[in-house]
Design an enzyme around this catalytic site. Structure first.
Site: not given
Ligand code: C5P
Length: 401
Positions: A203-205, A271
């Protein structure tokens, strides 16, 4: 904004002190006008101190000098009545002007926000219903609450005054220009999770804050908004917005395909993970046995697909989060994904995601020179809403791909 805070005579009047303080802190200029019975619950001096302005109660009071009722009514952008008691509701709807609040209300032609507070039986009584219907058909009224919960009697029911923060949100909504009435918008928001196994993800922030703020702003401007969001999105759910939760990019794409026919505009603020594990496992993999060269697969490009298919029939706005060459990379995505505009934003370890500083530029398809500017995410949401009022819905036929 210039706000009159009308305070009725109920125990919830103590919460209106917090409301007065919140209004002032938010930068509003506030005059409190109290009914006589309200002064039995809270002293005018309290509102005088909280607002910094004189408080009026009786017809002859002159908080704004001679003819205060006329001056106040002409001065204010908005009028709040909190708490709205049953007696006050009846008096306002009948046009009785036996005190300063009644007089001001009769002379005021702008939007009013009312926060009712009374026992359940009173709230549901035919008299209250009739007075309320009458008031709402004749005047521009926004009702906030009442909430259900513990009432002054100790009983539980509908009739608790809305909390000050709900009234603040209601006021904000009420005062936004309704420039997007009739528009319908789909927003993707937040990260996606791509599972390797039940306990490991790619995943991402992203926190989904931008998507949530956009939804709040666009719905306040009158648009119908649906948000398709990834997991753990830190949203403040907005009662006027529809939310659909998904986990992975593939699920997000399916949801977008499902809802796209209902909207004239799509905003890709999610995102989306670019890759996913080719063979996710249903059982947790023991770390001694994990292949560190786990095979990956490219995820579908949601806005890319939507752009190819709907560029002639829907308004499309994307985001480009970049660490360097931000504007160039954003322009490239704008063209490649057939978007009408893209929000370029700089990301790094201290900016771009979550509550951090936001440095962004909105780039339209015809814009030449654009620069990144530091802004709050609220400001960005407001600018995107302004842009959408200019980008009118398209009438074109969708491409057959
Ligand atoms: O990830 P990228 O920088 O290409 O994102 C640009 C735009 O495309 C964003 O609006 C993002 O929401 C969208 N996107 C998407 N599906 C992907 C990747 C990006 O919809 N798989």
């Amino acid at each position: 904004m210039r706000v009159i805070l009308g305070v009725g005579g109920g125990i919830a009047a103590y919460k209106s002190c917090v409301l007065a303080s919140s209004l002032v802190k938010a930068g509003h200029d506030v005059y409190a006008v109290m009914t006589e019975s309200a002064t039995q619950f809270v002293g005018p001096l309290t509102f005088r101190a909280l607002t910094g302005n004189p408080v009026g109660v009786y017809i002859a009071d002159e908080p704004m000098g001679p003819l205060s009722h006329v001056k106040l009514a002409h001065w204010a952008h908005a009028l709040i009545v909190a708490p709205l008691t049953q007696d006050l509701l009846a008096r306002l709807s009948l046009g009785l002007s036996s005190d300063l609040l009644g007089l001001v209300f009769q002379g005021f032609s702008g939007p009013s926000l009312m926060a009712p507070a009374m026992e359940s039986e009173m709230w549901f009584s035919p008299q209250t219903r009739n007075r309320l219907d009458e008031l709402k058909t004749e005047r521009e009224i926004t009702l906030v609450g009442p909430n259900t919960g513990r009432l002054a009697s100790g009983l539980t029911g509908s009739g608790r005054m809305a909390e000050p923060e709900e009234i603040m949100e209601g006021l904000w909504m009420m005062l936004r220009p309704k420039t997007l009435q009739g528009r319908s918008v789909l927003i993707t928001a937040g990260p996606t999770w791509e599972h390797f196994d039940p306990v490991r993800i790619l995943t991402n922030p992203s926190t989904g804050i931008i998507g949530s703020l956009l939804a709040r702003e666009l719905s306040a401007r009158g648009a119908e908004v649906r948000v398709i969001h990834g997991p753990r999105v830190e949203e403040k759910p907005c009662p006027r917005v529809q939310y659909v939760g998904v986990v992975s990019a593939v699920e997000m794409l399916e949801a977008v395909r499902h809802y796209i026919d209902q909207v004239d505009t799509v905003i890709g603020a999610a995102a989306v993970s670019d890759f996913r594990p080719l063979h996710p496992c249903l059982q947790k993999q023991k770390k001694q046995h994990i292949d560190l060269n786990w095979a990956m697969k490219t995820n579908p490009d949601i806005m890319g697909e939507i752009g190819t298919k709907y560029r002639h029939s829907k308004v499309l706005i994307g985001f480009a989060a970049e660490t360097d060459n931000v504007i160039v990379a954003a322009r490239d995505k704008l063209q490649r994904k057939h978007l009408d505009a893209i929000i370029a934003n700089q990301v790094g370890t201290d900016s771009g995601f979550g509550e951090g500083q936001y440095k962004a530029a909105i780039i339209g398809s015809d814009d030449d020179a654009v620069d990144l500017h530091i802004m709050t995410k609220d400001q960005l949401a407001s600018q995107v809403a302004d842009l959408l009022s200019v980008l009118k819905p398209k009438q074109g036929i969708q491409a057959d791909v």
